[in-house]
Motif scaffolding. Sequence first.
Motif, PDB file in Angstrom:
ATOM      1  N   LEU A  40     -14.772  35.157  -6.859  1.00 12.32           N
ATOM      2  CA  LEU A  40     -16.153  35.233  -6.336  1.00 12.32           C
ATOM      3  C   LEU A  40     -16.763  33.935  -6.328  1.00 12.32           C
ATOM      4  O   LEU A  40     -17.215  33.504  -7.454  1.00 12.32           O
ATOM      5  CB  LEU A  40     -17.000  36.411  -6.703  1.00 12.32           C
ATOM      6  N   SER A  41     -17.580  33.393  -5.338  1.00 14.67           N
ATOM      7  CA  SER A  41     -18.053  32.291  -5.296  1.00 14.67           C
ATOM      8  C   SER A  41     -19.259  32.254  -4.577  1.00 14.67           C
ATOM      9  O   SER A  41     -19.268  32.748  -3.201  1.00 14.67           O
ATOM     10  CB  SER A  41     -17.328  30.984  -4.766  1.00 14.67           C
ATOM     11  N   LYS A  42     -20.434  31.688  -4.626  1.00 15.22           N
ATOM     12  CA  LYS A  42     -21.735  31.391  -3.704  1.00 15.22           C
ATOM     13  C   LYS A  42     -22.295  30.111  -3.881  1.00 15.22           C
ATOM     14  O   LYS A  42     -22.482  29.568  -4.929  1.00 15.22           O
ATOM     15  CB  LYS A  42     -22.713  32.508  -4.132  1.00 15.22           C
ATOM     16  N   LYS A  43     -22.283  29.456  -2.753  1.00 12.27           N
ATOM     17  CA  LYS A  43     -23.009  28.108  -2.695  1.00 12.27           C
ATOM     18  C   LYS A  43     -24.182  28.192  -1.974  1.00 12.27           C
ATOM     19  O   LYS A  43     -24.272  28.997  -1.022  1.00 12.27           O
ATOM     20  CB  LYS A  43     -22.238  27.083  -1.817  1.00 12.27           C
ATOM     21  N   PHE A  44     -25.265  27.599  -2.594  1.00 10.61           N
ATOM     22  CA  PHE A  44     -26.469  27.353  -1.685  1.00 10.61           C
ATOM     23  C   PHE A  44     -26.516  25.894  -1.302  1.00 10.61           C
ATOM     24  O   PHE A  44     -26.618  24.965  -2.264  1.00 10.61           O
ATOM     25  CB  PHE A  44     -27.755  27.863  -2.271  1.00 10.61           C
ATOM     26  N   LYS A  45     -26.322  25.459  -0.007  1.00 12.58           N
ATOM     27  CA  LYS A  45     -25.980  24.262   0.330  1.00 12.58           C
ATOM     28  C   LYS A  45     -24.963  23.598  -0.535  1.00 12.58           C
ATOM     29  O   LYS A  45     -24.076  24.150  -0.842  1.00 12.58           O
ATOM     30  CB  LYS A  45     -27.418  23.230   0.457  1.00 12.58           C
ATOM     31  N   SER A  46     -25.243  22.438  -1.302  1.00 11.23           N
ATOM     32  CA  SER A  46     -24.254  21.849  -2.131  1.00 11.23           C
ATOM     33  C   SER A  46     -24.362  22.441  -3.601  1.00 11.23           C
ATOM     34  O   SER A  46     -23.167  22.225  -4.205  1.00 11.23           O
ATOM     35  CB  SER A  46     -24.257  20.255  -2.209  1.00 11.23           C
ATOM     36  N   PHE A  47     -25.282  23.510  -3.880  1.00 11.41           N
ATOM     37  CA  PHE A  47     -25.605  23.879  -5.134  1.00 11.41           C
ATOM     38  C   PHE A  47     -24.587  25.011  -5.238  1.00 11.41           C
ATOM     39  O   PHE A  47     -24.626  26.125  -4.546  1.00 11.41           O
ATOM     40  CB  PHE A  47     -27.024  24.247  -5.531  1.00 11.41           C
ATOM     41  N   ILE A  48     -23.660  25.076  -6.408  1.00 11.62           N
ATOM     42  CA  ILE A  48     -22.672  26.147  -6.688  1.00 11.62           C
ATOM     43  C   ILE A  48     -23.397  26.986  -7.642  1.00 11.62           C
ATOM     44  O   ILE A  48     -23.438  26.839  -8.974  1.00 11.62           O
ATOM     45  CB  ILE A  48     -21.254  25.546  -7.092  1.00 11.62           C
ATOM     46  N   ALA A  49     -23.881  28.240  -7.175  1.00  2.74           N
ATOM     47  CA  ALA A  49     -24.579  29.296  -8.183  1.00  2.74           C
ATOM     48  C   ALA A  49     -23.435  30.119  -8.650  1.00  2.74           C
ATOM     49  O   ALA A  49     -23.614  30.522 -10.064  1.00  2.74           O
ATOM     50  CB  ALA A  49     -25.631  30.035  -7.259  1.00  2.74           C
ATOM     51  N   VAL A  50     -22.287  30.651  -8.165  1.00  2.00           N
ATOM     52  CA  VAL A  50     -21.509  31.422  -8.600  1.00  2.00           C
ATOM     53  C   VAL A  50     -20.136  30.713  -8.359  1.00  2.00           C
ATOM     54  O   VAL A  50     -19.806  30.370  -7.176  1.00  2.00           O
ATOM     55  CB  VAL A  50     -21.273  32.943  -8.027  1.00  2.00           C
ATOM     56  N   ASN A  51     -19.303  30.326  -9.300  1.00  2.79           N
ATOM     57  CA  ASN A  51     -18.171  29.668  -9.273  1.00  2.79           C
ATOM     58  C   ASN A  51     -16.863  30.329  -9.581  1.00  2.79           C
ATOM     59  O   ASN A  51     -16.478  30.353 -10.815  1.00  2.79           O
ATOM     60  CB  ASN A  51     -18.289  28.211 -10.109  1.00  2.79           C
ATOM     61  N   LYS A  52     -16.082  30.889  -8.673  1.00  6.56           N
ATOM     62  CA  LYS A  52     -14.666  31.451  -8.894  1.00  6.56           C
ATOM     63  C   LYS A  52     -14.984  32.551 -10.172  1.00  6.56           C
ATOM     64  O   LYS A  52     -14.220  32.414 -10.990  1.00  6.56           O
ATOM     65  CB  LYS A  52     -13.830  30.498  -9.165  1.00  6.56           C
ATOM     66  N   VAL A  53     -15.549  33.572  -9.936  1.00  5.49           N
ATOM     67  CA  VAL A  53     -15.833  34.380 -11.212  1.00  5.49           C
ATOM     68  C   VAL A  53     -14.732  35.433 -10.781  1.00  5.49           C
ATOM     69  O   VAL A  53     -14.752  36.238  -9.620  1.00  5.49           O
ATOM     70  CB  VAL A  53     -17.089  35.233 -11.264  1.00  5.49           C
ATOM     71  N   ASN A  54     -13.879  35.832 -11.785  1.00  6.39           N
ATOM     72  CA  ASN A  54     -12.797  36.873 -11.869  1.00  6.39           C
ATOM     73  C   ASN A  54     -13.077  38.095 -12.892  1.00  6.39           C
ATOM     74  O   ASN A  54     -12.874  37.550 -14.043  1.00  6.39           O
ATOM     75  CB  ASN A  54     -11.476  36.354 -11.934  1.00  6.39           C
ATOM     76  N   ILE A  55     -13.632  38.971 -12.391  1.00 11.86           N
ATOM     77  CA  ILE A  55     -14.004  40.202 -13.325  1.00 11.86           C
ATOM     78  C   ILE A  55     -13.065  41.421 -13.056  1.00 11.86           C
ATOM     79  O   ILE A  55     -12.877  41.707 -11.595  1.00 11.86           O
ATOM     80  CB  ILE A  55     -15.567  40.512 -13.244  1.00 11.86           C
TER      81      ILE A  55
ATOM     82  N   ILE B  48     -24.399  39.902  -8.743  1.00  9.77           N
ATOM     83  CA  ILE B  48     -24.928  41.374  -8.462  1.00  9.77           C
ATOM     84  C   ILE B  48     -25.202  41.520  -7.281  1.00  9.77           C
ATOM     85  O   ILE B  48     -24.886  42.692  -6.586  1.00  9.77           O
ATOM     86  CB  ILE B  48     -26.036  41.705  -9.434  1.00  9.77           C
ATOM     87  N   ARG B  49     -25.842  40.665  -6.356  1.00  6.84           N
ATOM     88  CA  ARG B  49     -26.377  40.646  -4.939  1.00  6.84           C
ATOM     89  C   ARG B  49     -24.879  40.809  -4.061  1.00  6.84           C
ATOM     90  O   ARG B  49     -24.749  41.595  -3.242  1.00  6.84           O
ATOM     91  CB  ARG B  49     -27.093  39.812  -4.385  1.00  6.84           C
ATOM     92  N   MET B  50     -23.946  39.915  -4.578  1.00  5.09           N
ATOM     93  CA  MET B  50     -22.564  40.013  -4.013  1.00  5.09           C
ATOM     94  C   MET B  50     -21.805  41.069  -4.163  1.00  5.09           C
ATOM     95  O   MET B  50     -21.185  41.902  -3.499  1.00  5.09           O
ATOM     96  CB  MET B  50     -21.930  38.732  -4.427  1.00  5.09           C
ATOM     97  N   LEU B  51     -22.046  41.618  -5.399  1.00  7.64           N
ATOM     98  CA  LEU B  51     -21.046  43.069  -5.723  1.00  7.64           C
ATOM     99  C   LEU B  51     -21.649  44.003  -4.733  1.00  7.64           C
ATOM    100  O   LEU B  51     -21.179  45.211  -4.362  1.00  7.64           O
ATOM    101  CB  LEU B  51     -21.431  43.427  -7.073  1.00  7.64           C
ATOM    102  N   LEU B  52     -22.964  44.122  -4.493  1.00  6.69           N
ATOM    103  CA  LEU B  52     -23.690  45.186  -3.620  1.00  6.69           C
ATOM    104  C   LEU B  52     -23.405  44.688  -2.144  1.00  6.69           C
ATOM    105  O   LEU B  52     -24.330  45.543  -1.503  1.00  6.69           O
ATOM    106  CB  LEU B  52     -25.258  45.286  -4.286  1.00  6.69           C
ATOM    107  N   ARG B  53     -22.953  43.447  -1.843  1.00 10.42           N
ATOM    108  CA  ARG B  53     -23.050  42.923  -0.420  1.00 10.42           C
ATOM    109  C   ARG B  53     -24.368  42.874  -0.015  1.00 10.42           C
ATOM    110  O   ARG B  53     -24.697  42.873   1.302  1.00 10.42           O
ATOM    111  CB  ARG B  53     -22.102  44.292   0.479  1.00 10.42           C
ATOM    112  N   MET B  54     -25.445  42.609  -0.710  1.00  9.15           N
ATOM    113  CA  MET B  54     -26.635  42.201  -0.383  1.00  9.15           C
ATOM    114  C   MET B  54     -26.594  40.795   0.276  1.00  9.15           C
ATOM    115  O   MET B  54     -27.512  40.109   0.648  1.00  9.15           O
ATOM    116  CB  MET B  54     -27.717  42.315  -1.291  1.00  9.15           C
ATOM    117  N   MET B  55     -25.695  39.936  -0.183  1.00 12.89           N
ATOM    118  CA  MET B  55     -25.400  38.531  -0.084  1.00 12.89           C
ATOM    119  C   MET B  55     -23.864  38.547   0.137  1.00 12.89           C
ATOM    120  O   MET B  55     -23.041  38.970  -0.620  1.00 12.89           O
ATOM    121  CB  MET B  55     -25.836  37.780  -1.420  1.00 12.89           C
ATOM    122  N   LYS B  56     -23.480  37.760   1.225  1.00 11.63           N
ATOM    123  CA  LYS B  56     -21.919  37.140   1.462  1.00 11.63           C
ATOM    124  C   LYS B  56     -21.703  36.400   0.676  1.00 11.63           C
ATOM    125  O   LYS B  56     -22.198  35.170   0.478  1.00 11.63           O
ATOM    126  CB  LYS B  56     -22.068  36.841   2.886  1.00 11.63           C
ATOM    127  N   PRO B  57     -20.550  36.453  -0.016  1.00 15.55           N
ATOM    128  CA  PRO B  57     -20.096  35.250  -0.675  1.00 15.55           C
ATOM    129  C   PRO B  57     -19.617  34.094   0.049  1.00 15.55           C
ATOM    130  O   PRO B  57     -19.272  34.441   1.191  1.00 15.55           O
ATOM    131  CB  PRO B  57     -18.634  35.961  -1.555  1.00 15.55           C
TER     132      PRO B  57
END
Length: 302
Positions: free
Chosen positions: A9-24, A46-55
Motif C-alpha cells: 500500500l503506497s501513497k504519493k503526494f506529488k513526489s513526496f512518498i507519504a506511505v511506502n509499500k506497507v504490508n499488513i 487509515i484513509r486508504m483503508l477506508l477508501r476515503m483516499m485512493k492509493p
Amino acid sequence: MKVIITEDLSKKFKSFIAVNKVNIEIEEGEIYGFVGLNGAGKTTTIRMLLRMMKPTDGKVFLFGKDIAKGFEQWNDIGYIVESTYAYPNLTVRENLELFFMLRKLKEKTLIDNIIEKLKLNEYQNILAKNLSLGNLQRLGLAKALIHKPKLLILDEPLNGLDPIGIIEVREMLRELSQNGTTIFVSSHILAELAKIATKIGIIHRGKLVKELTSVQLEKQLKKRLVISTKDNYKAIELLKQKGWVPSINTKNEIEILDERALSRSDEICKFLTNNDLPPYKLYPFEEDLESFFIRTIRNEEE
Ligand SMILES: Nc1ncnc2c1ncn2[C@@H]1O[C@H](COP(=O)(O)OP(=O)(O)OP(=O)(O)O)[C@@H](O)[C@H]1O
C-alpha cells in the motif's frame, strides 16, 4: 480469517512518498496498534483503508475482499478519523439519531445503549459544538460503535480524553476484541497502545519499520542491572576483572547491559561485598516503551 490485508500500500503526494509499500495482515479479534511520530503516515494509511483516499499503488482487502472492486461491507466497519466529526449545531442525541438513519439501522435501543455505554447521558442534549474535547471524542466513539461493527478503525481515539476516560476506552476496546471485534488503532504514543494491542506496527517516514506481537515487544525491551556502591569507579574496575562490561550512566550509577547479570545479581552482590564495596542499590531496570520506540526509529535512520 484475515480481516485486513494491505499489499504494498503506497501513497504519493506529488513526489513526496507519504506511505511506502506497507504490508499488513490482521486476524479477526486482534487489536493492531499502529504507532508513529507526527507525519509518519498513519492517517494517510487509515484513509486508504477506508477508501476515503485512493492509493497510488497497492491494494487493501477487508474481510477478504478488494475494497477497490465494488466493496459493499461498509456497514460492518466503524471508524474515527482524525478530529472527530460531529455536526456542531446538533445535540449529542441528534448527532447519533442522524448517524442511526444514515446507517439505516432499525433497533431504536441502539441509541440509548451507546449513550449509556459511552457515559454520555448527562450530555445528550448539549450541542456538539459546546462539548469538551474528551466528550466530543466519546461522541465520535459512539458513532463508530453504534452499529456494533465487526471492524473498528480508529485514528488517535484517546486524544483529548482525561486519564479516567483513557482507561474506560481501553477497557471498552479490550472487551470488544474479546467479543470478536477486530480493531485497528493508531497513536503516536506507544505506551498507550502497548497496554491493549495484541500486535504493534511501527511506521516511520511512510515505511512499516517494525511489526511485533505484545510478547515479542516485551522480549525486545532492553533489560539491565543497575548498581551503586560507595566507590563506583573502583567497583567498575573489579567488575571488569571478573569479565563484566559495566558502564556509568548519567546518574553516576553502574549499569551492566548484559542480561546474564540479572540472573547472577546475587553473585555480583556477594563479589562486591567481599571486596568492601557492598551495593546500596542493585536493581533490574527495563527500558520503557517510549525509549524502545525512539531506538527503533533511530536504528532505521542510521
Ligand atoms: N493531502 C496531502 N497533500 C500533501 N501532503 C500530505 C497530504 N496529506 C498528508 N500529507 C503528508 O503526508 C505525511 C503523512 O501524513 P499523515 O497525516 O498520514 O501522518 P500521521 O502519521 O497521521 O501524523 P499525525 O500523527 O501528525 O496525524 C505528512 O508529511 C503530511 O504532511
